[in-house]
Design a protein around this motif. Structure first.
Motif, PDB file in Angstrom:
ATOM      1  N   GLN A  23       0.832  -1.205   0.000  1.00  0.00           N
ATOM      2  CA  GLN A  23       0.000   0.000   0.000  1.00  0.00           C
ATOM      3  C   GLN A  23       0.870   1.259   0.000  1.00  0.00           C
ATOM      4  N   GLN A  24       1.956   1.226   0.764  1.00  0.00           N
ATOM      5  CA  GLN A  24       2.858   2.388   0.808  1.00  0.00           C
ATOM      6  C   GLN A  24       3.509   2.622  -0.553  1.00  0.00           C
ATOM      7  N   GLY A  25       3.885   1.510  -1.226  1.00  0.00           N
ATOM      8  CA  GLY A  25       4.506   1.634  -2.541  1.00  0.00           C
ATOM      9  C   GLY A  25       3.536   2.217  -3.545  1.00  0.00           C
ATOM     10  N   ALA A  26       2.265   1.770  -3.527  1.00  0.00           N
ATOM     11  CA  ALA A  26       1.259   2.289  -4.457  1.00  0.00           C
ATOM     12  C   ALA A  26       0.989   3.759  -4.200  1.00  0.00           C
ATOM     13  N   ALA A  27       0.926   4.108  -2.922  1.00  0.00           N
ATOM     14  CA  ALA A  27       0.682   5.517  -2.579  1.00  0.00           C
ATOM     15  C   ALA A  27       1.841   6.387  -3.042  1.00  0.00           C
ATOM     16  N   ALA A  28       3.084   5.871  -2.900  1.00  0.00           N
ATOM     17  CA  ALA A  28       4.262   6.633  -3.327  1.00  0.00           C
ATOM     18  C   ALA A  28       4.261   6.829  -4.839  1.00  0.00           C
ATOM     19  N   ASP A  29       3.895   5.759  -5.576  1.00  0.00           N
ATOM     20  CA  ASP A  29       3.829   5.862  -7.032  1.00  0.00           C
ATOM     21  C   ASP A  29       2.791   6.900  -7.463  1.00  0.00           C
ATOM     22  N   ALA A  30       1.631   6.830  -6.813  1.00  0.00           N
ATOM     23  CA  ALA A  30       0.560   7.766  -7.165  1.00  0.00           C
ATOM     24  C   ALA A  30       0.991   9.209  -6.903  1.00  0.00           C
ATOM     25  N   PHE A  31       1.649   9.413  -5.763  1.00  0.00           N
ATOM     26  CA  PHE A  31       2.119  10.763  -5.417  1.00  0.00           C
ATOM     27  C   PHE A  31       3.160  11.253  -6.419  1.00  0.00           C
ATOM     28  N   THR A  32       4.082  10.359  -6.772  1.00  0.00           N
ATOM     29  CA  THR A  32       5.145  10.733  -7.700  1.00  0.00           C
ATOM     30  C   THR A  32       4.577  11.109  -9.063  1.00  0.00           C
ATOM     31  N   LYS A  33       3.602  10.278  -9.578  1.00  0.00           N
ATOM     32  CA  LYS A  33       2.981  10.576 -10.876  1.00  0.00           C
ATOM     33  C   LYS A  33       2.261  11.917 -10.838  1.00  0.00           C
ATOM     34  N   ALA A  34       1.523  12.144  -9.742  1.00  0.00           N
ATOM     35  CA  ALA A  34       0.795  13.412  -9.622  1.00  0.00           C
ATOM     36  C   ALA A  34       1.768  14.590  -9.570  1.00  0.00           C
ATOM     37  N   PHE A  35       2.871  14.399  -8.865  1.00  0.00           N
ATOM     38  CA  PHE A  35       3.879  15.459  -8.743  1.00  0.00           C
ATOM     39  C   PHE A  35       4.507  15.781 -10.096  1.00  0.00           C
ATOM     40  N   LEU A  36       4.812  14.702 -10.863  1.00  0.00           N
ATOM     41  CA  LEU A  36       5.420  14.910 -12.178  1.00  0.00           C
ATOM     42  C   LEU A  36       4.446  15.563 -13.144  1.00  0.00           C
ATOM     43  N   ARG A  37       3.157  15.146 -13.106  1.00  0.00           N
ATOM     44  CA  ARG A  37       2.168  15.769 -13.978  1.00  0.00           C
ATOM     45  C   ARG A  37       2.040  17.260 -13.674  1.00  0.00           C
ATOM     46  N   ASN A  38       2.132  17.599 -12.384  1.00  0.00           N
ATOM     47  CA  ASN A  38       1.992  19.000 -11.975  1.00  0.00           C
ATOM     48  C   ASN A  38       3.213  19.818 -12.403  1.00  0.00           C
ATOM     49  N   CYS A  39       4.414  19.203 -12.241  1.00  0.00           N
ATOM     50  CA  CYS A  39       5.649  19.932 -12.570  1.00  0.00           C
ATOM     51  C   CYS A  39       5.941  19.913 -14.068  1.00  0.00           C
ATOM     52  N   LEU A  40       5.493  18.854 -14.753  1.00  0.00           N
ATOM     53  CA  LEU A  40       5.775  18.712 -16.180  1.00  0.00           C
ATOM     54  C   LEU A  40       4.470  18.526 -16.952  1.00  0.00           C
ATOM     55  N   PRO A  41       3.675  19.566 -17.025  1.00  0.00           N
ATOM     56  CA  PRO A  41       2.354  19.417 -17.688  1.00  0.00           C
ATOM     57  C   PRO A  41       2.460  19.116 -19.180  1.00  0.00           C
ATOM     58  N   GLN A  42       3.606  19.460 -19.782  1.00  0.00           N
ATOM     59  CA  GLN A  42       3.758  19.230 -21.216  1.00  0.00           C
ATOM     60  C   GLN A  42       4.047  17.779 -21.547  1.00  0.00           C
ATOM     61  N   MET A  43       4.425  16.955 -20.544  1.00  0.00           N
ATOM     62  CA  MET A  43       4.744  15.549 -20.807  1.00  0.00           C
ATOM     63  C   MET A  43       3.478  14.695 -20.821  1.00  0.00           C
TER      64      MET A  43
END
Length: 206
Positions: free
Chosen positions: A9-29
């Protein structure tokens, strides 16, 4: 296994957070690019300083032999003219007056002699009054260079004379005062002589 579920569960939550963070920082990707970035492992680059070739040595001063070979202490004939050192002589006279607190007639001779033993004589007019070598007697000139065992004076004829300190007595005129200095007392480096304590016994042996 509760522990494994928790880690998952911790790994899934970390992945979800990381993806959301990258989408926010790199909207063009695109999402596919973000997924690909998530798959690759991070590579940590280590920085290593380039090794210096050989050991760096501290710069050494010249030894006595090297100084002699380079003729560092030799004055060129063009620089041996008496008139060139007259300004130095005037500075020296003022320096001695200040050192001896005015050289007044009532000054303590012993105090003056003690100060002269530690004084700098570059610029003084020296006259050889006694020497084991008769050819030196009577020579007069401005002291332009002092080594451990010799005085170098330039005469009014623009001749550079090298006079050994040992077995020589010199007279020095200080205004109305005339004093004699014994070369053997000056067979020290200037820095050593200024720190040395001289004892006066019987006659004042300068």
């Amino acid at each position: 296994f509760p522990t494994e579920v928790t880690h998952s569960q911790q790994g899934a939550a970390a992945d979800a957070f990381t993806k959301a963070f990258l989408r926010n920082c790199l909207p063009q990707m695109k999402d596919e690019d973000i997924e690909e970035m998530m798959v690759h492992k991070a590579v940590v680059l280590e920085y290593k300083r380039p090794k210096k070739k050989g050991k760096t040595r501290k710069a050494k001063g010249l030894n006595a032999k090297e100084r002699r070979q380079l003729k560092i202490f030799q004055l060129k004939p063009a620089h041996q003219k008496y008139v060139l050192f007259l300004p130095l002589h005037e500075l020296w006279k003022q320096y001695i007056v200040d050192l001896c607190n005015g050289l007044k007639p009532g000054s303590n001779p012993q105090m003056i002699q003690q100060k002269l033993l530690k004084a700098d004589f570059h610029g003084a007019v020296l006259t050889v009054v006694r020497s084991k070598c008769p050819s030196y007697v009577g020579l007069t000139g401005i002291l332009v260079q002092q080594l451990k065992h010799v005085f170098k004076i330039t005469t009014k004829e623009d001749k550079l004379k090298v006079i050994p300190k040992r077995n020589s007595v010199f007279s020095v005129e200080l205004g109305d005062f005339v004093t004699h200095i014994y070369g053997s007392k000056f067979e020290l480096r200037s820095s050593e002589r200024s720190a040395k304590k001289f004892k006066v016994k019987g006659t004042i042996d300068l």
